[in-house]
Design a protein around this motif. Sequence first.
Motif, mmCIF file in Angstrom:
data_model
loop_
_atom_site.group_PDB
_atom_site.id
_atom_site.type_symbol
_atom_site.label_atom_id
_atom_site.label_comp_id
_atom_site.label_asym_id
_atom_site.label_seq_id
_atom_site.Cartn_x
_atom_site.Cartn_y
_atom_site.Cartn_z
ATOM 1 N N SER A 66 0.786 -1.369 -0.019
ATOM 2 C CA SER A 66 0.105 -0.040 0.146
ATOM 3 C C SER A 66 0.926 1.452 0.077
ATOM 4 C CB SER A 66 -0.982 0.031 1.228
ATOM 5 O OG SER A 66 -1.906 -0.988 1.034
ATOM 6 N N MET A 67 2.028 1.094 0.571
ATOM 7 C CA MET A 67 3.003 2.297 0.770
ATOM 8 C C MET A 67 3.398 2.656 -0.728
ATOM 9 S SD MET A 67 4.566 1.261 4.331
ATOM 10 C CE MET A 67 6.104 2.712 4.188
ATOM 11 N N PHE A 68 3.867 1.413 -1.386
ATOM 12 C CA PHE A 68 4.448 1.429 -2.589
ATOM 13 C C PHE A 68 3.417 1.945 -3.755
ATOM 14 C CE2 PHE A 68 6.233 -0.352 -6.275
ATOM 15 C CZ PHE A 68 7.625 0.293 -6.267
ATOM 16 N N PRO A 73 1.536 6.382 -9.520
ATOM 17 C CA PRO A 73 1.292 6.899 -10.772
ATOM 18 C C PRO A 73 1.729 8.422 -10.945
ATOM 19 C CG PRO A 73 -0.980 6.688 -9.725
ATOM 20 C CD PRO A 73 0.105 6.301 -8.798
ATOM 21 N N PHE A 74 1.910 9.095 -9.752
ATOM 22 C CA PHE A 74 1.922 10.524 -9.870
ATOM 23 C C PHE A 74 2.943 11.364 -10.697
ATOM 24 C CE2 PHE A 74 -0.542 9.296 -6.451
ATOM 25 C CZ PHE A 74 -1.586 9.677 -6.861
ATOM 26 N N ILE A 96 11.795 0.668 -3.619
ATOM 27 C CA ILE A 96 11.500 1.272 -2.398
ATOM 28 C C ILE A 96 12.384 1.040 -1.289
ATOM 29 C CG2 ILE A 96 9.921 -0.873 -1.877
ATOM 30 C CD1 ILE A 96 7.938 1.740 -0.413
ATOM 31 N N GLU A 97 12.598 1.608 -0.433
ATOM 32 C CA GLU A 97 13.480 1.639 0.850
ATOM 33 C C GLU A 97 12.711 1.889 1.884
ATOM 34 O OE1 GLU A 97 17.802 3.069 2.964
ATOM 35 O OE2 GLU A 97 17.073 3.774 1.050
ATOM 36 N N PHE A 98 12.465 0.722 2.748
ATOM 37 C CA PHE A 98 11.765 0.901 4.038
ATOM 38 C C PHE A 98 12.964 1.406 5.158
ATOM 39 C CE2 PHE A 98 9.420 -2.029 1.621
ATOM 40 C CZ PHE A 98 8.043 -1.371 1.571
ATOM 41 N N LYS A 99 12.521 2.394 5.852
ATOM 42 C CA LYS A 99 13.375 2.919 6.839
ATOM 43 C C LYS A 99 12.863 2.847 8.526
ATOM 44 C CE LYS A 99 15.133 5.993 3.564
ATOM 45 N NZ LYS A 99 15.566 7.204 3.272
ATOM 46 N N THR A 148 11.466 5.527 1.147
ATOM 47 C CA THR A 148 11.830 6.458 0.038
ATOM 48 C C THR A 148 11.627 5.616 -0.914
ATOM 49 O OG1 THR A 148 13.417 7.682 1.488
ATOM 50 C CG2 THR A 148 13.533 7.906 -1.053
ATOM 51 N N VAL A 149 10.846 6.104 -1.989
ATOM 52 C CA VAL A 149 10.664 5.381 -3.296
ATOM 53 C C VAL A 149 11.318 6.087 -4.328
ATOM 54 C CG1 VAL A 149 8.829 4.662 -4.963
ATOM 55 C CG2 VAL A 149 8.320 4.581 -2.664
#
Length: 163
Positions: A66-68, A73-74, A96-99, A148-149
């Motif tokens: 969901s986070m990804f 599309p933005f 994606i890097e989950f922090k 961060t994506v």
Amino acid sequence: MAKPPLINWLDLLPPSVFRIGMNLWPPFLGSGIKVASISPDFREVKVVLKLRRYNKNNVGVHFGGSMFAMTDPFFMIMLMKNLGGKYIVWDKAAAIEFKKPGRGTLYASFTFTEDEIQHIRSKADQHSRYIFDKAVDILNDQGENVATVLKTLYVKNKETTSP
């Protein structure tokens, strides 16, 4: 004889109608993703993801998918709107890097400045195509970076030929 250009549906929608449509789009609706705002020039988009029982993972924090998805599309749509029909714009890759664990409400803010858009247009015009990376941070209620994506975007000028 050249074919007349197709009408891009995105060019016909004002930001307010586009925002409502995105909020009703099944992948966003089902994940609890909301487009909070779109600037009139499509250069800034703000997205919100509230933690709900249906978007938690097995340890009680936001499901990474969901986070990804809230970032998907933005950048592409913003560039399509700002560059116009002379250009092809695609998402080429993403990572994606989950922090830290995503708890509570999450926020993502997408922006393009006029200088960035002019730079992209110039590069695509000079080289027929331009591939570049643009990052967006996902923040929690405290303003902490949760993930961060990094999006890799492809922009091609339809009117030039590749070298």
